[in-house]
Structures are given as structure tokens and as C-alpha cells.
Design an enzyme around this catalytic site. Sequence first.
Site, PDB file in Angstrom:
ATOM      1  N   ASP A 155      -0.962   1.325  -4.041  1.00 49.69           N
ATOM      2  CA  ASP A 155      -1.825   0.307  -4.655  1.00 49.69           C
ATOM      3  C   ASP A 155      -3.191   0.861  -5.025  1.00 49.69           C
ATOM      4  O   ASP A 155      -4.076   0.116  -5.444  1.00 49.69           O
ATOM      5  CB  ASP A 155      -1.964  -0.913  -3.745  1.00 49.69           C
ATOM      6  CG  ASP A 155      -2.746  -0.634  -2.473  1.00 49.69           C
ATOM      7  OD1 ASP A 155      -2.800   0.544  -2.048  1.00 49.69           O
ATOM      8  OD2 ASP A 155      -3.298  -1.586  -1.887  1.00 49.69           O
TER       9      ASP A 155
ATOM     10  N   SER B 186       0.818  -1.207   0.000  1.00 51.09           N
ATOM     11  CA  SER B 186       0.000   0.000   0.000  1.00 51.09           C
ATOM     12  C   SER B 186       0.861   1.270   0.000  1.00 51.09           C
ATOM     13  O   SER B 186       1.649   1.501  -0.910  1.00 51.09           O
ATOM     14  CB  SER B 186      -0.949  -0.043   1.196  1.00 51.09           C
ATOM     15  OG  SER B 186      -1.925   0.945   1.131  1.00 51.09           O
TER      16      SER B 186
ATOM     17  N   ASP C 220      -2.353   6.302  -3.378  1.00 52.32           N
ATOM     18  CA  ASP C 220      -1.226   5.626  -2.745  1.00 52.32           C
ATOM     19  C   ASP C 220      -0.716   4.528  -3.678  1.00 52.32           C
ATOM     20  O   ASP C 220      -1.199   4.380  -4.803  1.00 52.32           O
ATOM     21  CB  ASP C 220      -1.604   5.083  -1.374  1.00 52.32           C
ATOM     22  CG  ASP C 220      -2.617   3.949  -1.433  1.00 52.32           C
ATOM     23  OD1 ASP C 220      -3.343   3.848  -2.435  1.00 52.32           O
ATOM     24  OD2 ASP C 220      -2.693   3.158  -0.467  1.00 52.32           O
TER      25      ASP C 220
ATOM     26  N   ASP D 140      -5.751   1.976  -3.403  1.00 49.60           N
ATOM     27  CA  ASP D 140      -6.982   1.707  -2.678  1.00 49.60           C
ATOM     28  C   ASP D 140      -7.390   2.887  -1.810  1.00 49.60           C
ATOM     29  O   ASP D 140      -8.436   2.867  -1.168  1.00 49.60           O
ATOM     30  CB  ASP D 140      -6.893   0.422  -1.842  1.00 49.60           C
ATOM     31  CG  ASP D 140      -5.891   0.506  -0.703  1.00 49.60           C
ATOM     32  OD1 ASP D 140      -5.093   1.460  -0.653  1.00 49.60           O
ATOM     33  OD2 ASP D 140      -5.897  -0.414   0.147  1.00 49.60           O
TER      34      ASP D 140
END
Length: 450
Positions: free
Chosen positions: A243, A101, A241, A245
Amino acid sequence: MGKLFGTDGVRGEANIELTSELAYQLGRYGAHVLTKAYAHKATIVVGKDTRISGYMLESALVAGIMSSGCDAVVVGVTPTPAIPHLIKHFGADAGIMISASHNPVEFNGIKFFNRDGFKLTDAIEDEIEAFIFEDKDICPVPNGTQVGRKSHHFEANRIYTEFLKTTITYSLKGLKVAMDCANGASFEVSPALLRELGAEVTVINNHPDGLNINLDCGSTHPDKVATLVKSIGADIGLSFDGDADRLIAVDELGQIIDGDKMLAICGTYLKSVNQLADETIVTTVMSNMGLDIAMKNNGIKVAKTKVGDRYVLEEMLEKGYTIGGEQSGHIIFLNHNTTGDGLLSALQLMNVMKATGKTLSELGSIMEIFPQVLKNARVSNAKKHDYLSNPKIRLEIEKLEAEMDGQGRVLIRPSGTEPLVRVMLEGKDQNQLNQFANTLVELIVQEMGE
């Protein structure tokens, strides 16, 4: 690593804590636990972000999946929230994302999704851990024709973005967008999608080299996209960010629109079009006091959970709510996806702008932000859960809250992924909050440090 699963899968320093051996075990036993009840040969979707260790961990993880007798569909670099949709699209039985992340490049993680696109329950995680810690193995071990295969699917991101297009009503034509992709998983899909929807997009940090993911950019450094917004006169800034999400947005004046403000804006709009289930939004104990006040003024209830998007989701599923999220920018629109989705959140936010004809700063003015101070106390992993039982720390918190005289609060909690205790103070006086936070952090490090 102690207990393997934290609040968002298994994370650790790649090749030190999160090794290839552990990735293989997680692939082998995770696949087995998730699919053992199925009579057919199960299929698992595997994606990753752009960090260099993803290739190493992907190879080990996929080997583990195939050794369990499952097939692996490898989709390459893709946002985490694409995985739940791809599971459904391919008719797969589970999905796994390799990502840490917003964390620095030296870290990586492995997070699982079940066949319905949801993150795993504690019970399932415990069952996977038992295979590893108790030295169990699959019985019988698959062999011959029972061993799994690997295949690659190169259109996964296109499948995901075509789905996202169906989630909004309005064209984005006429919107000028500044975007920071954090040199992460959305570096291609995010700008491409917004351009296809008609927006004029200027992008930074969209040249990943395996080493620069989240490096002084992305949702943890929204000042970068704020500078870009002001320099090009954009209507909105979007900062993802690693990833994708989570999203932190910026209005046309360069002001931050965090997860709390996004919940306020989107929740109020959904209520106005009779699409807010039980007129309730869900957030965590970390949400700003200003959100509670704004929602009360607009006739919207606020349900609170522990920190972590999994707990937000649990509350939403249990009570039938449709929108929830965290101040950090994880927003779940349950009518569209089963997990936090930065790109989906961006589309919903811009859809509200188009529907209302208001600027983002006008929409954001619905909520007054109370000053907050967030600091990290670096402690040992073994001790980070002991803060509540420490009398000195407990007494100091009581003392600080008494001094704020009902006009503020103190919240501390262990990080789910790092050797940190997170300290949050909220109140009226910024200088007082800074002083109190520093005092508390010093005490926590003194009492619980290495």
C-alpha cells in the site's frame, strides 16, 4: 476475531475473518461514529490496494457507509498515504483504506482516518467495536433522502502526486532510479511521479493481477531491487510495500537503507537547515542501537515509543516533533503528511542527495548497523499477549541478556496483525544472536503454541 482493531486497523484473512458482513458493519458503524456530530451529510473517501479481495470488501464497505447516511467517494487503487491528503482536498469528513499493507494476498484490512487525516484513537475504535459486539444500531436509522450516495473520482492519484511535487526543492534530473512497486497500490503513481520530476526510472513488479501483491517482492524483499540497482548502475533503489506507506531504499552499492538509516540521513539534514523541531527524531524500541549512537554524535535527541507508527505519531503530535518512523520503513514527515508515506520518504531522501551532492552510500555511512536477528514465533492469537506472564520465557530472556553482558538486548512483542510473537535480538556477535534467537523462538512456540 476477538478484538477487531489491531495496531493498524482491522486485518484478517479475507472472506474468512475479514468478511463482507464485517466490512459492511465497519462501514456502517465506523461512518456513523466518525460523523455523528456533524449537522451536514458527511462524505467519506474510500481507497484500496490491488489485491483481489479489495473489490468484494469495497462493495460491502461502501454499502455500509451509505446505509449510515454518509456519501462515499470511491477513488480506486491508490496508496494509503494518499487518503489523508484526499480527505483534505475534497473537504471530506473521514477516509478509509482497504489494504493489508505488506501482508500476503489472502489477507486484507480496513483502516480509518478522521477528518484531519489521522488514524483513530483507541477510544474511537472501542466505540465502533461496541456497535458490533454489543449488537447496537444507528438510531434513528437513515431512510429516504437521508441514505448516502456513491461517486467515483478518477483523478485522485493525480491530486496526490501534484501535492508530493511541492514537498521537495530540487529536480531529480540526473538520478537513475531502480524501483520495486510490489505489484501494489503505487504501481502507476510512483514511476510516473519520479519521471515527471526528471529521474530515469526502471521499474519491476508493477503489473498487478490481483494475486501477486507482495509476492516475493517489495519492501520485505529488498534484495530484488538491490539486484536491479547493481545490474543497471542506479543511484538509488526504492522498494515499496503493497500500500506504499513504507519504503526500504538501497544505495548505489546495493546496501540496504532501512527506516533507521533514513531517519538518520533526513534528520541530520533537517537539523543542518534548521528544520528539525527540538533537534529530535522519534522512533520505536525496535530501532537499531547504531541510530542512537549516530544521532548522539550529531547532536540529535532520539525519543522512543512502543512499536507501531501510530505511537510514533502520538509522540510527535504531543511534543511537536516533525520527523519520526520505524526501522521497517514507515517514516512520517509531519510537515507534509499525517501518516507514513513511502513515496514522500523517497522524495525526501533523494532531495537530500541533491542538496548535499553526496551518494546514498556516503549519506548512509553516518550510521553503523549493529547486528540484529528478527524471528517470528507462530502462536495462538489467544495467547500471544501472555509472554510477559510466562516465567519460563521471562527467565530465558534474563539468561540471554546476562550472557551478552551489556553488549546486546532482547525484545519480544506480539504482532498487531498476525498470530505471531516477534523476537528481536541485537548485539555484537551474529552467530551468538542466531543461536539465542532460535532457542527463544522454540521456547515461545512450546509454551504458547496452538
